[in-house]
Design a protein around this motif. Structure first.
Motif, short mmCIF file in Angstrom:
data_model
loop_
_atom_site.label_atom_id
_atom_site.label_comp_id
_atom_site.label_asym_id
_atom_site.label_seq_id
_atom_site.Cartn_x
_atom_site.Cartn_y
_atom_site.Cartn_z
N VAL A 6 -4.84 12.88 -0.90
CA VAL A 6 -6.21 12.20 -0.78
C VAL A 6 -6.52 11.36 -1.73
O VAL A 6 -7.13 10.25 -1.49
N SER A 7 -6.16 11.81 -3.09
CA SER A 7 -6.80 10.94 -4.23
C SER A 7 -5.61 9.70 -4.25
O SER A 7 -6.17 8.73 -4.83
N ALA A 8 -4.79 9.87 -3.64
CA ALA A 8 -3.54 8.48 -3.77
C ALA A 8 -4.08 7.49 -2.63
O ALA A 8 -3.53 6.49 -2.95
N TRP A 9 -4.53 7.90 -1.44
CA TRP A 9 -4.84 6.79 -0.52
C TRP A 9 -5.74 5.86 -0.77
O TRP A 9 -5.77 4.83 -0.69
N ALA B 136 -5.20 2.17 -0.54
CA ALA B 136 -5.65 1.16 0.35
C ALA B 136 -6.55 -0.02 -0.27
O ALA B 136 -6.44 -1.13 0.26
N VAL B 137 -7.01 0.39 -1.54
CA VAL B 137 -7.67 -0.71 -2.01
C VAL B 137 -6.61 -1.92 -2.42
O VAL B 137 -6.93 -3.00 -2.37
N LEU B 138 -5.72 -1.60 -3.20
CA LEU B 138 -4.66 -2.58 -3.54
C LEU B 138 -4.09 -3.25 -2.24
O LEU B 138 -3.74 -4.41 -2.28
N GLY B 139 -3.65 -2.34 -1.17
CA GLY B 139 -3.17 -2.90 -0.09
C GLY B 139 -4.00 -3.95 0.69
O GLY B 139 -3.70 -4.63 1.50
N LEU B 140 -5.30 -3.81 0.51
CA LEU B 140 -6.17 -4.69 1.40
C LEU B 140 -7.04 -5.51 0.52
O LEU B 140 -8.08 -5.89 0.84
N GLY B 141 -6.58 -5.42 -0.88
CA GLY B 141 -7.54 -6.04 -2.05
C GLY B 141 -7.52 -7.62 -1.93
O GLY B 141 -7.06 -8.16 -1.17
N ALA C 169 0.79 -1.21 0.00
CA ALA C 169 -0.04 -0.07 -0.10
C ALA C 169 1.01 1.51 0.10
O ALA C 169 0.74 2.14 -0.70
N VAL C 170 1.89 1.30 0.82
CA VAL C 170 2.78 2.34 0.92
C VAL C 170 3.56 2.70 -0.58
O VAL C 170 3.61 3.74 -0.95
N GLY C 171 3.92 1.49 -1.34
CA GLY C 171 4.69 1.75 -2.38
C GLY C 171 3.68 2.36 -3.41
O GLY C 171 3.87 3.12 -4.29
N VAL C 172 2.54 1.70 -3.45
CA VAL C 172 1.67 2.24 -4.34
C VAL C 172 1.07 3.72 -4.28
O VAL C 172 1.02 4.60 -5.04
N PHE C 173 0.84 4.08 -2.84
CA PHE C 173 0.60 5.49 -2.23
C PHE C 173 2.02 6.56 -2.81
O PHE C 173 1.57 7.46 -3.66
N LEU C 174 3.19 6.25 -2.68
CA LEU C 174 4.03 6.83 -3.17
C LEU C 174 4.19 7.10 -4.50
O LEU C 174 4.62 8.33 -5.01
N LEU C 175 4.07 6.06 -5.20
CA LEU C 175 4.30 6.15 -6.68
C LEU C 175 2.94 6.90 -7.22
O LEU C 175 3.21 7.64 -8.13
#
Length: 167
Positions: free
Chosen positions: A54-57, A61-66, A39-45
């Motif tokens: 706000v748009s990146a979270w 979150a969806v990918l990190g908990l998907g 999730a953090v990697g996707v957010f930072l990217l």
């Protein structure tokens, strides 16, 4: 040590969890750590390519908990999640290096992230990480080249207009 996850490479750093915790806690910590890393990697990217915080979270979150994380967690496929959790990191390193922020360091960090994906033990997920990185790099570099050609064409057209005195 490798009884719970025999597919993981024996030198993967995350296996240290199995040395200091009993198996159940080590698995839980491994899942939580790698879902967070994903999730953090996707957010930072996403932040790097221009998304607002706000748009990146939400996508992070969806990918990190998907579904991939849930399937890996429920079926005991820690090695799958380990390899997949590194997917955004080589792309993030590429973007940082492409924009001139210490390109050698970015290349080294991207290579380390790809290596950790392969050491995670799930070959298909590691190949997905490598393929995602390769596609991102190819599309980005082709787009950059096309942009440069458009700028060069516009400059050449302006010079022709000035040369022939056409207003």
């Amino acid at each position: 040590l490798l009884a719970q996850q025999p597919w993981m490479g024996p030198i993967y750093p995350g296996l240290a969890l199995f040395a200091v915790l009993d198996d159940g806690w080590a698995l839980a910590a491994g899942y939580a750590l790698h879902a967070s890393l994903y999730a953090v990697g996707v957010f930072l990217l996403l932040r790097r390519v221009g998304f607002r915080r706000v748009s990146a979270w939400l996508p992070a979150a969806v990918l990190g908990l998907g579904s991939d994380v849930a399937v890996a967690w429920n079926r005991g496929y820690l090695h799958h999640l380990v390899s997949l959790s590194w997917i955004a990191w080589p792309i993030l390193a590429f973007e940082c290096g492409r924009l001139g922020e210490r390109p050698r360091r970015a290349a080294a960090l991207g290579a380390i992230a790809l290596g950790l994906a392969f050491l995670g033990g799930h070959t298909v997920s590691a190949l997905q990480t490598a393929l995602a990185f390769a596609l991102w790099a190819a599309v980005t570099l082709v787009g950059d080249a096309a942009s440069a050609w458009r700028r060069a064409d516009a400059a050449a057209s302006a010079r022709l207009v000035r040369a022939f005195g056409v207003a």
